[in-house]
Scaffold this motif. Sequence first.
Motif, short mmCIF file in Angstrom:
data_model
loop_
_atom_site.label_atom_id
_atom_site.label_comp_id
_atom_site.label_asym_id
_atom_site.label_seq_id
_atom_site.Cartn_x
_atom_site.Cartn_y
_atom_site.Cartn_z
N UNK A 198 0.85 -1.19 0.00
CA UNK A 198 0.00 0.00 0.00
C UNK A 198 0.89 1.24 0.00
N UNK A 199 0.68 2.12 -0.97
CA UNK A 199 1.49 3.34 -1.08
C UNK A 199 0.62 4.56 -0.91
N UNK A 200 1.20 5.59 -0.31
CA UNK A 200 0.48 6.85 -0.18
C UNK A 200 0.37 7.53 -1.54
N UNK A 201 -0.72 8.22 -1.77
CA UNK A 201 -0.88 9.00 -2.99
C UNK A 201 -0.02 10.25 -2.91
N UNK A 202 0.09 10.92 -4.05
CA UNK A 202 0.84 12.18 -4.07
C UNK A 202 0.24 13.18 -3.09
N UNK A 203 -1.10 13.24 -3.02
CA UNK A 203 -1.75 14.19 -2.12
C UNK A 203 -1.35 13.94 -0.68
N UNK A 204 -1.33 12.68 -0.27
CA UNK A 204 -0.94 12.33 1.08
C UNK A 204 0.49 12.77 1.37
N UNK A 205 1.38 12.49 0.43
CA UNK A 205 2.77 12.91 0.59
C UNK A 205 2.87 14.43 0.66
N UNK A 206 2.13 15.12 -0.19
CA UNK A 206 2.21 16.58 -0.25
C UNK A 206 1.72 17.21 1.05
N UNK A 214 -4.28 6.55 -0.26
CA UNK A 214 -3.40 5.43 -0.60
C UNK A 214 -3.63 5.05 -2.04
N UNK A 215 -2.59 4.52 -2.68
CA UNK A 215 -2.65 4.22 -4.11
C UNK A 215 -3.38 2.93 -4.41
N UNK A 216 -3.72 2.19 -3.39
CA UNK A 216 -4.29 0.85 -3.56
C UNK A 216 -5.59 0.87 -4.36
N UNK A 217 -6.39 1.95 -4.23
CA UNK A 217 -7.72 1.94 -4.86
C UNK A 217 -7.84 3.03 -5.93
N UNK A 218 -6.71 3.46 -6.51
CA UNK A 218 -6.79 4.57 -7.45
C UNK A 218 -6.78 4.13 -8.90
N UNK A 219 -6.58 2.85 -9.18
CA UNK A 219 -6.50 2.41 -10.56
C UNK A 219 -7.90 2.10 -11.07
N UNK A 220 -8.41 2.98 -11.94
CA UNK A 220 -9.77 2.82 -12.46
C UNK A 220 -9.79 3.08 -13.95
N UNK A 221 -10.78 2.55 -14.62
CA UNK A 221 -10.95 2.80 -16.04
C UNK A 221 -12.14 3.72 -16.21
N UNK A 268 -4.11 9.41 -9.80
CA UNK A 268 -4.12 10.60 -8.97
C UNK A 268 -2.76 11.27 -9.07
N UNK A 269 -2.59 12.35 -8.35
CA UNK A 269 -1.28 12.95 -8.17
C UNK A 269 -0.80 13.80 -9.31
N UNK A 270 0.40 14.35 -9.12
CA UNK A 270 1.05 15.11 -10.16
C UNK A 270 1.60 14.15 -11.20
#
Length: 262
Positions: free
Chosen positions: A1-9, A248-255, A75-77
């Motif tokens: 599980x990875x943090x999204x860019x927003x979480x890091x920012x 988190x990046x876990x649920x960001x992959x969508x079509x 998501x993210x930059x």
Amino acid sequence: MSDTYLSHAITATNDAGAAYDANAKYLLADKQVLAWILKYAVSEFFDMDIPAIISCIEDTIEIGSKPVDPGLSGTGRVSGTATEDHIPGEGLIFFDIRFSAYLMNKEIKFLINVEAQKSSAPAKLGYHLENRILFYLSRMVSAQKQTEFFHSDFDSLKRVRSIWICMDGDADGDAIEEIGLSRKSVFGKKSESRGMDLMKAVIISIRKEKNVKTSQNVLTAMLETLFAQTTAEEKKRVLSKNYGMTMTAEITSRNLNECDSN
């Protein structure tokens, strides 16, 4: 599980002050945040849901004068280039954030500029902000020659939207205002209006005071949370719970293809 860019920012900018100019740019450049801004500040996107708007944002978001790091899926930059705009005889200016967004299977293109403004007071700026906004809009239109259209093909001009987030509102100063073109018949038969949607600016005022009640407008409420003087953990919790933002990046992959059909 990875943090999204927003979480890091949020984590990286929170201690240094989220409203500090450079930090504000990097928070606002997140695709989730930009999608919220488009939905509630650009009327053409209002009927779309946030994930679909994210899919309509081009994969190049330009921030200040620095290249942008790769973002996370959905998501993210994402990779970007410098935002300087130089037209011979007109000088050099820097936009805070620039990107493109598309509707109708990329048939309709918007050129978007987002500016983070710590103060909107003429006494501090040395000028009236509205004049700067009009200048930016004009540059966004005039700079399209030889890039978006060639020769005299003025009907190929793309719509421009300049969105200004002012962070110095009083306790009752949360507001959204729109500046645009209008046409008035002074004499004779009224002609069909064309091009009135070509250029618009939106001024979003959020409050600087602590401990104010949550804004009654969903966009200003979200932005006030984003720039609130609170812990990074609390900010992430509220943005996730109240505004559905992914940390988190876990649920960001969508079509998502809604932008191709709207």
